[in-house]
Structure formats: structure tokens, C-alpha cells
Write a protein that holds these residues in place. Sequence first.
Motif, PDB file in Angstrom:
ATOM      1  N   ASN A 130       0.895  -1.332  -0.021  1.00 23.46           N
ATOM      2  CA  ASN A 130       0.140  -0.071   0.064  1.00 23.46           C
ATOM      3  C   ASN A 130       0.713   1.330  -0.055  1.00 23.46           C
ATOM      4  O   ASN A 130       0.542   2.081  -0.782  1.00 23.46           O
ATOM      5  CB  ASN A 130      -1.097   0.008   1.084  1.00 23.46           C
ATOM      6  CG  ASN A 130      -1.768   1.368   1.148  1.00 23.46           C
ATOM      7  OD1 ASN A 130      -2.738   1.347   0.200  1.00 23.46           O
ATOM      8  ND2 ASN A 130      -1.872   2.057   2.371  1.00 23.46           N
ATOM      9  N   ASP A 171     -12.568   9.385  11.265  1.00 24.93           N
ATOM     10  CA  ASP A 171     -10.997   9.420  10.936  1.00 24.93           C
ATOM     11  C   ASP A 171     -10.466  10.522  10.953  1.00 24.93           C
ATOM     12  O   ASP A 171      -9.410  10.698  10.266  1.00 24.93           O
ATOM     13  CB  ASP A 171     -11.184   8.481   9.597  1.00 24.93           C
ATOM     14  CG  ASP A 171     -11.792   8.888   8.419  1.00 24.93           C
ATOM     15  OD1 ASP A 171     -12.520  10.002   8.658  1.00 24.93           O
ATOM     16  OD2 ASP A 171     -11.617   8.197   7.353  1.00 24.93           O
ATOM     17  N   ASP A 226     -13.298   1.064   3.013  1.00 26.94           N
ATOM     18  CA  ASP A 226     -12.971   0.365   4.081  1.00 26.94           C
ATOM     19  C   ASP A 226     -11.458  -0.379   3.889  1.00 26.94           C
ATOM     20  O   ASP A 226     -11.577  -1.080   2.605  1.00 26.94           O
ATOM     21  CB  ASP A 226     -14.108  -0.739   4.384  1.00 26.94           C
ATOM     22  CG  ASP A 226     -15.287  -0.166   5.044  1.00 26.94           C
ATOM     23  OD1 ASP A 226     -15.233   1.215   5.626  1.00 26.94           O
ATOM     24  OD2 ASP A 226     -16.355  -0.658   5.522  1.00 26.94           O
ATOM     25  N   ASP A 258      -8.267  -2.537   5.355  1.00 23.58           N
ATOM     26  CA  ASP A 258      -7.672  -3.503   6.643  1.00 23.58           C
ATOM     27  C   ASP A 258      -6.452  -2.920   7.048  1.00 23.58           C
ATOM     28  O   ASP A 258      -6.014  -1.650   6.776  1.00 23.58           O
ATOM     29  CB  ASP A 258      -7.239  -4.995   5.957  1.00 23.58           C
ATOM     30  CG  ASP A 258      -6.181  -4.836   4.881  1.00 23.58           C
ATOM     31  OD1 ASP A 258      -5.273  -3.928   4.869  1.00 23.58           O
ATOM     32  OD2 ASP A 258      -6.084  -5.773   4.317  1.00 23.58           O
ATOM     33  N   GLU A 259      -5.880  -3.703   8.070  1.00 21.75           N
ATOM     34  CA  GLU A 259      -4.705  -2.744   8.806  1.00 21.75           C
ATOM     35  C   GLU A 259      -3.519  -2.433   7.952  1.00 21.75           C
ATOM     36  O   GLU A 259      -2.711  -1.879   8.381  1.00 21.75           O
ATOM     37  CB  GLU A 259      -4.475  -3.589  10.120  1.00 21.75           C
ATOM     38  CG  GLU A 259      -3.887  -5.337   9.564  1.00 21.75           C
ATOM     39  CD  GLU A 259      -4.796  -6.324   9.284  1.00 21.75           C
ATOM     40  OE1 GLU A 259      -4.383  -7.459   9.155  1.00 21.75           O
ATOM     41  OE2 GLU A 259      -6.086  -5.687   9.278  1.00 21.75           O
ATOM     42  N   LYS A 260      -3.293  -3.384   6.692  1.00 22.44           N
ATOM     43  CA  LYS A 260      -2.336  -3.021   5.818  1.00 22.44           C
ATOM     44  C   LYS A 260      -2.529  -1.921   4.741  1.00 22.44           C
ATOM     45  O   LYS A 260      -1.740  -1.646   4.090  1.00 22.44           O
ATOM     46  CB  LYS A 260      -1.777  -4.296   5.214  1.00 22.44           C
ATOM     47  CG  LYS A 260      -1.300  -5.270   6.268  1.00 22.44           C
ATOM     48  CD  LYS A 260      -0.800  -6.486   5.469  1.00 22.44           C
ATOM     49  CE  LYS A 260      -0.061  -7.392   6.626  1.00 22.44           C
ATOM     50  NZ  LYS A 260       0.377  -8.789   5.892  1.00 22.44           N
ATOM     51  N   GLY A 261      -4.073  -1.361   4.703  1.00 22.49           N
ATOM     52  CA  GLY A 261      -4.125  -0.311   3.923  1.00 22.49           C
ATOM     53  C   GLY A 261      -4.814  -1.095   2.463  1.00 22.49           C
ATOM     54  O   GLY A 261      -5.014  -0.134   1.730  1.00 22.49           O
ATOM     55  N   ASN A 262      -5.245  -2.273   2.564  1.00 20.17           N
ATOM     56  CA  ASN A 262      -5.605  -2.978   1.372  1.00 20.17           C
ATOM     57  C   ASN A 262      -7.315  -2.505   1.455  1.00 20.17           C
ATOM     58  O   ASN A 262      -7.791  -2.848   2.368  1.00 20.17           O
ATOM     59  CB  ASN A 262      -5.467  -4.285   1.249  1.00 20.17           C
ATOM     60  CG  ASN A 262      -4.005  -4.742   1.357  1.00 20.17           C
ATOM     61  OD1 ASN A 262      -3.302  -4.144   0.413  1.00 20.17           O
ATOM     62  ND2 ASN A 262      -3.657  -5.576   2.162  1.00 20.17           N
ATOM     63  N   ASP A 320      -6.201   6.638   2.245  1.00 25.20           N
ATOM     64  CA  ASP A 320      -5.590   6.288   3.719  1.00 25.20           C
ATOM     65  C   ASP A 320      -4.977   7.331   4.402  1.00 25.20           C
ATOM     66  O   ASP A 320      -4.530   7.135   5.422  1.00 25.20           O
ATOM     67  CB  ASP A 320      -4.976   5.056   3.333  1.00 25.20           C
ATOM     68  CG  ASP A 320      -3.545   5.326   2.610  1.00 25.20           C
ATOM     69  OD1 ASP A 320      -3.510   6.436   1.994  1.00 25.20           O
ATOM     70  OD2 ASP A 320      -2.800   4.332   3.005  1.00 25.20           O
ATOM     71  N   ARG A 321      -4.947   8.601   3.821  1.00 22.69           N
ATOM     72  CA  ARG A 321      -4.216   9.709   4.504  1.00 22.69           C
ATOM     73  C   ARG A 321      -4.419  10.851   3.911  1.00 22.69           C
ATOM     74  O   ARG A 321      -5.016  10.963   2.844  1.00 22.69           O
ATOM     75  CB  ARG A 321      -2.523   9.448   4.228  1.00 22.69           C
ATOM     76  CG  ARG A 321      -2.068   9.610   2.929  1.00 22.69           C
ATOM     77  CD  ARG A 321      -0.882   9.125   2.541  1.00 22.69           C
ATOM     78  NE  ARG A 321      -0.849   7.410   2.489  1.00 22.69           N
ATOM     79  CZ  ARG A 321       0.296   6.779   2.583  1.00 22.69           C
ATOM     80  NH1 ARG A 321       1.483   7.259   2.555  1.00 22.69           N
ATOM     81  NH2 ARG A 321       0.082   5.465   2.648  1.00 22.69           N
TER      82      ARG A 321
END
Length: 280
Positions: free
Chosen positions: A37, A92, A250, A252-256, A144-145
Motif C-alpha cells: 500500500n 477518521d 474500508d 484493512d490494517e495494511k491499507g488494502n 488512507d491519508r
Amino acid sequence: NGGKNGMKAIGTITDWPKSTANPFGEIIEVLGVPGDNDTEINAILSELDLPSSFPEQLAKLADKIPIKISDEEISRRRDFRKIATFTIDPKDAKDFDDALSIKKNRAGNWEIGVHIADVSHYVQPGSEIDKEAYDRGTSIYLVDRVIPMLPEKLSNLICSLRPNEEKLCFSAVFEMTEKGEIINEWFGRTIICSDQRFTYSEAQDLIEGKHKNKKFEAEVMLLNKIAVRMRKNRFLKGAIGFERIEVKFDLDEKGNPLRVVPKEVVASNRLIEEFMLLAN
């Protein structure tokens, strides 16, 4: 630069002699393994020529800005620190740049404040931080950012209206009736202290009477009542509703990405929208 075969990297061509089929180059930055990611997001930023960080000297300049607010500065401002104040933002959100305050005045009307973080107090025209912000033009929101327009110390700390912290603002303050009629208005520099940080869903639960913690329930419900009136009046006067469906991812914890879901627009979203429009 520590790169291995198969990794994504940013390079520059240093020479391409006419006698050779391939150019010579230099690796500027190793991005990482394809499919990761962070690797892919940083590759997108590089491809679009978007900044992924701030120059080191700007971060150092931002670090020198004092967090503590002087008594002299406070004396020049209208004080809202003892008035019920809160922010309502997405779950978020990393920074909170607007807040609402509300209190009843002696005339029986409501004094509602729309408070915007006073960045202009900290970022002076023509300064290096100001020039960098001008070049960027805006903060950039990715899946994601967020790549902020200002160094993180300013955007996420000093100019973020975090709960239980004194903050400098520029405010639009309205004396209003419960029907949304404006009696008086005032604009100027203020100091506030947010009492609570709400997400949109938490504020919505308060509006619907579902939130277990009833703190500020009456204030949020009253603001919503006034916002509904203002929205109705706007449309009666010919306002256009630019309704559109936005989506969010949405991860996951790895950004996928796991799924794409529509963003639901509820009363708490419209509440903030109405008071921001009023301030504008």
C-alpha cells in the motif's frame, strides 16, 4: 540506495549516449515492493508530482512556534472558553478546524458561535511556511491519508481544535431565535476551549436520542432544530441542492481496500453544513 531487483523506485536519467540502446541513471528514492500500500500510494504521489513530506527546514520552523498562548494575546480576543463548545467531524478526522458554541443570552435568544482555527495568527504573509502553503494550494485527501497544506505541528496540533485545549480562532457569532432568525451578528478573533469531540455518528445518536452519554444532547438537538429551519428557508428562497453520492473505502490494517461503501448524509452532516454556510 538499498533497492533490490523488482522494487519500485524513482530514478533520474543521467546520460543516454547515442551509441547505446539504454540510458544510464541514478536511483533517487526506493519506494518499496510493488503491491504494498505505501509503495503504491507514494508512487501515485510521485507520478502526479505531489509532495509526500515537508522540507526539513520548514518542519524546524514549525517546531519553533510556541504552543502556549500569551496573556497579552488572550486580552486582545473575545473569550469563549467557558461557553459550551464542541466539534463534529468524520470518525477518521486527524485535525479539527471548526467548532460550534452555544449559550442562551439575557434576551432569551441563542448566541451561536462558528469558530474557525486562526491559522493567520501563526502563519505570517510572505513567510517560508506561507510560501509552501501557497504552492500547495490545499491539503490533499487520499484514501488512507491526508497530505496537509501546513506542517503537522500546525495542522494537527496548534491549529487543531482538540478537546480541553485552549485555541485561537476567528469566529462568526450570531444571536438567533429558535426559528433561525438572525437578530445580531459579530465577527472577530476569539479564544475557545472545546469541551467535546463528536463524530458525525455520535452527534446523530444525540439528535435521535440514542446516545448513552447525554452530555450536550440538549445543545446538539437545539442546533439541529435551528439548522433544519435554516435549510428549509434557504430552499424556499431558491437555494440549489447539489445532492450527490460520495463513497468511502474500508481498509484493512495494511491499507488494502476491502469494500466501497456510500457515505450516508444524515442530520448531523447537514447541521454542520448549515452553520458553515451561515458563517460564509
